[in-house]
Design a protein around this motif. Structure first.
Motif, PDB file in Angstrom:
ATOM      1  N   ILE A 177       1.085  -1.111   0.241  1.00  0.00           N
ATOM      2  CA  ILE A 177       0.015   0.024  -0.050  1.00  0.00           C
ATOM      3  C   ILE A 177       1.247   1.421   0.083  1.00  0.00           C
ATOM      4  O   ILE A 177       0.519   2.372  -1.160  1.00  0.00           O
ATOM      5  CB  ILE A 177      -0.801   0.024   0.824  1.00  0.00           C
ATOM      6  CG1 ILE A 177      -1.708  -1.257   0.933  1.00  0.00           C
ATOM      7  CG2 ILE A 177      -1.288   1.130   0.986  1.00  0.00           C
ATOM      8  CD1 ILE A 177      -2.581  -1.386   2.896  1.00  0.00           C
ATOM      9  N   LEU A 178       1.920   1.156   0.380  1.00  0.00           N
ATOM     10  CA  LEU A 178       2.993   2.914   0.750  1.00  0.00           C
ATOM     11  C   LEU A 178       3.247   2.780  -0.890  1.00  0.00           C
ATOM     12  O   LEU A 178       3.308   3.805  -1.107  1.00  0.00           O
ATOM     13  CB  LEU A 178       3.963   1.883   1.806  1.00  0.00           C
ATOM     14  CG  LEU A 178       3.738   2.099   3.240  1.00  0.00           C
ATOM     15  CD1 LEU A 178       4.792   1.295   3.704  1.00  0.00           C
ATOM     16  CD2 LEU A 178       2.755   3.279   3.529  1.00  0.00           C
ATOM     17  N   ILE A 179       4.470   1.791  -1.282  1.00  0.00           N
ATOM     18  CA  ILE A 179       4.507   2.022  -2.737  1.00  0.00           C
ATOM     19  C   ILE A 179       3.002   2.501  -3.470  1.00  0.00           C
ATOM     20  O   ILE A 179       3.883   3.357  -4.428  1.00  0.00           O
ATOM     21  CB  ILE A 179       4.559  -0.058  -3.318  1.00  0.00           C
ATOM     22  CG1 ILE A 179       6.014   0.037  -2.694  1.00  0.00           C
ATOM     23  CG2 ILE A 179       5.154   0.510  -4.693  1.00  0.00           C
ATOM     24  CD1 ILE A 179       6.277  -1.340  -2.599  1.00  0.00           C
ATOM     25  N   ILE A 180       1.856   1.919  -3.711  1.00  0.00           N
ATOM     26  CA  ILE A 180       1.639   2.564  -4.617  1.00  0.00           C
ATOM     27  C   ILE A 180       0.858   3.709  -4.133  1.00  0.00           C
ATOM     28  O   ILE A 180       0.094   4.707  -5.765  1.00  0.00           O
ATOM     29  CB  ILE A 180       0.165   1.759  -4.277  1.00  0.00           C
ATOM     30  CG1 ILE A 180       0.151   0.188  -5.031  1.00  0.00           C
ATOM     31  CG2 ILE A 180      -0.644   2.615  -5.646  1.00  0.00           C
ATOM     32  CD1 ILE A 180      -0.675  -0.707  -5.004  1.00  0.00           C
ATOM     33  N   TRP A 181       0.781   4.226  -2.610  1.00  0.00           N
ATOM     34  CA  TRP A 181      -0.268   5.276  -2.220  1.00  0.00           C
ATOM     35  C   TRP A 181       0.174   6.690  -1.890  1.00  0.00           C
ATOM     36  O   TRP A 181      -0.050   7.300  -1.316  1.00  0.00           O
ATOM     37  CB  TRP A 181      -1.329   5.020  -1.573  1.00  0.00           C
ATOM     38  CG  TRP A 181      -2.801   5.227  -2.003  1.00  0.00           C
ATOM     39  CD1 TRP A 181      -3.171   6.495  -2.889  1.00  0.00           C
ATOM     40  CD2 TRP A 181      -2.958   6.550  -0.284  1.00  0.00           C
ATOM     41  NE1 TRP A 181      -4.074   6.949  -1.976  1.00  0.00           N
ATOM     42  CE2 TRP A 181      -4.255   7.577  -0.903  1.00  0.00           C
ATOM     43  CE3 TRP A 181      -2.665   6.462   0.750  1.00  0.00           C
ATOM     44  CZ2 TRP A 181      -4.722   8.542  -0.251  1.00  0.00           C
ATOM     45  CZ3 TRP A 181      -2.911   7.769   1.801  1.00  0.00           C
ATOM     46  CH2 TRP A 181      -3.941   8.305   1.672  1.00  0.00           C
ATOM     47  N   LEU A 182       1.313   6.112  -1.087  1.00  0.00           N
ATOM     48  CA  LEU A 182       2.361   6.888  -0.261  1.00  0.00           C
ATOM     49  C   LEU A 182       2.310   8.152  -0.963  1.00  0.00           C
ATOM     50  O   LEU A 182       4.213   7.907  -2.119  1.00  0.00           O
ATOM     51  CB  LEU A 182       2.807   6.372   0.837  1.00  0.00           C
ATOM     52  CG  LEU A 182       3.866   7.375   2.458  1.00  0.00           C
ATOM     53  CD1 LEU A 182       3.023   8.155   3.096  1.00  0.00           C
ATOM     54  CD2 LEU A 182       4.978   6.277   2.952  1.00  0.00           C
ATOM     55  N   PRO A 183       2.842   9.590  -0.469  1.00  0.00           N
ATOM     56  CA  PRO A 183       4.394  10.074  -1.116  1.00  0.00           C
ATOM     57  C   PRO A 183       4.885  10.526  -0.407  1.00  0.00           C
ATOM     58  O   PRO A 183       5.409   9.769  -0.035  1.00  0.00           O
ATOM     59  CB  PRO A 183       3.203  11.122  -1.712  1.00  0.00           C
ATOM     60  CG  PRO A 183       2.224  12.133   0.005  1.00  0.00           C
ATOM     61  CD  PRO A 183       2.056   9.904  -0.211  1.00  0.00           C
ATOM     62  N   GLU A 184       6.330  11.267  -0.971  1.00  0.00           N
ATOM     63  CA  GLU A 184       7.922  11.330  -0.621  1.00  0.00           C
ATOM     64  C   GLU A 184       6.631  12.931   0.689  1.00  0.00           C
ATOM     65  O   GLU A 184       6.195  13.107  -0.024  1.00  0.00           O
ATOM     66  CB  GLU A 184       8.557  11.395  -1.352  1.00  0.00           C
ATOM     67  CG  GLU A 184       9.864  12.248  -0.737  1.00  0.00           C
ATOM     68  CD  GLU A 184      10.132  10.968   0.517  1.00  0.00           C
ATOM     69  OE1 GLU A 184      10.047  11.191   1.721  1.00  0.00           O
ATOM     70  OE2 GLU A 184      10.769  10.122  -0.149  1.00  0.00           O
ATOM     71  N   SER A 185       8.165  13.020   1.262  1.00  0.00           N
ATOM     72  CA  SER A 185       7.691  13.882   2.184  1.00  0.00           C
ATOM     73  C   SER A 185       7.905  15.227   1.471  1.00  0.00           C
ATOM     74  O   SER A 185       9.504  15.680   1.448  1.00  0.00           O
ATOM     75  CB  SER A 185       8.538  13.967   3.718  1.00  0.00           C
ATOM     76  OG  SER A 185       8.794  15.322   4.013  1.00  0.00           O
ATOM     77  N   ILE A 186       6.997  16.152   1.537  1.00  0.00           N
ATOM     78  CA  ILE A 186       6.724  17.716   0.799  1.00  0.00           C
ATOM     79  C   ILE A 186       8.335  18.371   1.477  1.00  0.00           C
ATOM     80  O   ILE A 186       8.931  18.696   0.640  1.00  0.00           O
ATOM     81  CB  ILE A 186       5.618  18.491   0.383  1.00  0.00           C
ATOM     82  CG1 ILE A 186       4.620  17.432   0.199  1.00  0.00           C
ATOM     83  CG2 ILE A 186       5.973  19.348   0.333  1.00  0.00           C
ATOM     84  CD1 ILE A 186       3.621  18.040  -0.435  1.00  0.00           C
ATOM     85  N   ARG A 187       7.738  18.436   2.744  1.00  0.00           N
ATOM     86  CA  ARG A 187       9.283  18.706   3.269  1.00  0.00           C
ATOM     87  C   ARG A 187      10.509  18.378   3.120  1.00  0.00           C
ATOM     88  O   ARG A 187      11.335  19.479   3.128  1.00  0.00           O
ATOM     89  CB  ARG A 187       8.661  19.007   4.790  1.00  0.00           C
ATOM     90  CG  ARG A 187       7.587  19.577   4.734  1.00  0.00           C
ATOM     91  CD  ARG A 187       7.440  19.687   6.889  1.00  0.00           C
ATOM     92  NE  ARG A 187       5.912  20.311   6.981  1.00  0.00           N
ATOM     93  CZ  ARG A 187       5.952  21.606   7.524  1.00  0.00           C
ATOM     94  NH1 ARG A 187       6.811  22.523   8.656  1.00  0.00           N
ATOM     95  NH2 ARG A 187       4.824  21.831   8.269  1.00  0.00           N
ATOM     96  N   PHE A 188      10.627  16.964   3.066  1.00  0.00           N
ATOM     97  CA  PHE A 188      11.856  16.856   2.495  1.00  0.00           C
ATOM     98  C   PHE A 188      12.432  17.364   1.019  1.00  0.00           C
ATOM     99  O   PHE A 188      13.511  17.629   1.241  1.00  0.00           O
ATOM    100  CB  PHE A 188      11.360  15.086   3.020  1.00  0.00           C
ATOM    101  CG  PHE A 188      12.949  15.227   1.767  1.00  0.00           C
ATOM    102  CD1 PHE A 188      14.616  14.551   3.030  1.00  0.00           C
ATOM    103  CD2 PHE A 188      13.195  14.138   0.539  1.00  0.00           C
ATOM    104  CE1 PHE A 188      15.671  14.017   1.815  1.00  0.00           C
ATOM    105  CE2 PHE A 188      14.029  13.013   0.186  1.00  0.00           C
ATOM    106  CZ  PHE A 188      15.641  12.842   1.037  1.00  0.00           C
ATOM    107  N   LEU A 189      11.203  16.590   0.298  1.00  0.00           N
ATOM    108  CA  LEU A 189      11.654  17.685  -1.048  1.00  0.00           C
ATOM    109  C   LEU A 189      12.325  18.539  -1.394  1.00  0.00           C
ATOM    110  O   LEU A 189      13.164  18.999  -2.174  1.00  0.00           O
ATOM    111  CB  LEU A 189      10.521  17.205  -2.448  1.00  0.00           C
ATOM    112  CG  LEU A 189      10.039  16.072  -2.049  1.00  0.00           C
ATOM    113  CD1 LEU A 189       8.543  15.429  -2.656  1.00  0.00           C
ATOM    114  CD2 LEU A 189      11.316  14.682  -2.648  1.00  0.00           C
ATOM    115  N   LEU A 190      11.597  19.870  -1.030  1.00  0.00           N
ATOM    116  CA  LEU A 190      11.568  21.148  -0.914  1.00  0.00           C
ATOM    117  C   LEU A 190      13.153  21.354  -0.161  1.00  0.00           C
ATOM    118  O   LEU A 190      13.734  22.316  -0.120  1.00  0.00           O
ATOM    119  CB  LEU A 190      10.921  22.006  -0.021  1.00  0.00           C
ATOM    120  CG  LEU A 190       9.041  22.385  -1.118  1.00  0.00           C
ATOM    121  CD1 LEU A 190       8.251  21.965  -0.218  1.00  0.00           C
ATOM    122  CD2 LEU A 190       9.423  22.694  -1.950  1.00  0.00           C
TER     123      LEU A 190
END
Length: 450
Positions: free
Chosen positions: A192-205
């Motif tokens: 489920i994590l692979i399919i649905w979970l996004p990466e942390s926005i704050r981490f990417l920024l």
């Protein structure tokens, strides 16, 4: 000229959405697995010890092997998640745990059991800083404490499920079935994590990478609110140079960091010792498996309720006004627990209250850690604090096993378990005087990388 959007400010001002709640629930399922496994190994201990001909006082080393792996996982995966992202380290850690949970069910010797529990713990310990950082970074700043503590409330809730499941599954299907569940559930959640979970926005920024992914994630929980072609940025948290661990000790964070580690060590040593050894200790004074399950279930219930409340209490009253009394009262309740074995009602009340105050204090500490470090080192900060807690968990079952082997009775064991609570309260008092530098997202924290 493209419109600039401060994404962190946008998230902080925006109402909480169903998408954020959905991600929080996924992280809660991950946390529940940790609690389930911790409780399951305690309940399966007598059956496993009998099968491999291991004297019960020596079983503490099996629990400690898993917790040593968890400590190493938290210390190592936390910095890696700060460098490479939260999502995939959560998934990798879950798969590692699933594989070695299954291998645990196939153990035929002490050496195999120690190895399998170590690597299962490595996976569980590794996932903890990632899901806690994900939960903290998902939330608007005004609700960070609440998100983190509700998230970690799933740990005792998983323990409650583990105690009730073990009490039913072991007599019906054998102890191995508990670890079959522990193998299948994380694989399902990982998928489920692979399919649905996004990466942390704050981490990417914070890393300045994958703006298109940030845009897609924002569109999922606030559709149409980010202008097309807008430049997305996060002004308050510049990138850090070098190894994330080193930044735990810069900018006047060194003393608060070390002072925070001691209460983590103490509270998690107590929590795992109670859940790991209570079934065997109560059995030694004549309590049945079902009675022990009820007592531990009440302990986990108290911990889950307090954990869910602790973020709100910390947010409203302040961390130190909540956590210092929590430590002190929790220690007194543990001492009472050891003297209350003459009555199921009294023992149940003592167990519930001990879980309420000690468990709630432990979860409140996680909220402090989540707010103490900025995004670029948050997973590292949480991971190393939890790593110190995992080190405490390693020593707790081992030292209690020594006490059991020396012939200590229930009262003496729980008197000993109360002492770390008082030590933790003392170090929180010391940490109180470091509070002026306990602010995440402080302006000008570290010079940005060139």
């Amino acid at each position: 000229m493209a419109t600039k959007v401060d994404v962190i400010d946008l998230i902080d001002r925006h109402p909480v959405t169903s998408f954020q709640i959905g991600v929080l629930i996924l992280c809660m399922l991950v946390a529940a697995l940790d609690g389930f496994d911790t409780q399951a190994i305690g309940y399966t201990a007598p059956a496993i010890a009998h099968q491999i001909n291991l004297p019960m006082p020596q079983f503490g080393q099996v629990g400690s092997a898993g917790l040593l792996g968890a400590a190493i996982g938290a210390l190592s995966f936390g910095p890696l998640a700060d460098l490479f992202g939260r999502k995939w380290f959560m998934i990798i850690a879950m798969i590692v745990f699933a594989i070695f949970s299954y291998f645990t069910s196939q153990s035929t010797s002490l050496d195999e059991l120690l190895a399998y529990r170590f690597f299962a713990g490595l996976g569980l310990g590794g996932v903890t800083p990632a899901f806690l950082a994900m939960g903290a970074e998902l939330a608007p700043k005004r609700l960070r404490d609440v998100f983190v503590t509700v998230l970690f409330a799933s740990f005792p809730a998983g323990g409650l499920i583990g105690s009730l499941t073990s009490a039913w599954v072991i007599p019906a299907f054998g102890w191995q079935a508990v670890f079959y569940i522990g193998a299948v559930a994380p694989l399902v959640i990982a998928a489920i994590l692979i399919i649905w979970l996004p990466e942390s926005i704050r981490f990417l920024l914070a890393r300045g990478i994958r703006q298109n992914e940030v845009r897609r994630t924002l569109e999922r929980f606030m559709p149409g609110e980010v202008p097309a072609g807008a430049e997305l940025y996060a002004a308050s948290d510049p990138a850090r140079r070098g190894v994330p661990v080193t930044h735990l000790f810069t900018e006047k964070r060194a003393i608060p960091t070390v002072l925070l580690w001691v209460p983590f060590f103490m509270v998690f040593m107590v929590l795992v010792t109670v859940t790991f050894w209570t079934p065997a200790v109560l059995s030694s004074v004549g309590f049945s498996l079902s009675s022990a399950a009820l007592i531990i279930g009440l302990n986990n219930l108290g911990s889950a309720i307090a954990s869910a409340m602790s973020g709100w209490l910390v947010h409203r009253a302040g961390a130190f006004r909540v956590l210092i009394p929590g430590f002190l009262i929790g220690g007194l309740c543990l001492a009472w627990f050891g003297q209350a074995t003459s009555s199921m009602a009294t023992l149940g009340a003592a167990s519930f209250l001990a879980g309420f105050f000690v468990g709630g204090t432990g979860t409140g500490l996680i909220a402090v850690a989540a707010g103490m470090y900025p995004t670029a080192i948050r997973s590292t900060g949480i991971g190393w604090a939890m790593g110190m807690g995992r080190v405490g968990q390693f020593f707790g079952p081992f030292l209690t096993g020594i006490l059991v082997g020396l012939g200590y009775k229930v009262g003496g064991i729980f008197y000993a378990a109360a002492v770390p609570c008082f030590i933790g309260a003392a170090f929180l008092i010391f940490l109180f005087f470091a509070r002026p530098v306990m602010e995440a997202d402080a302006e000008g924290a570290v010079a940005p990388a060139e």
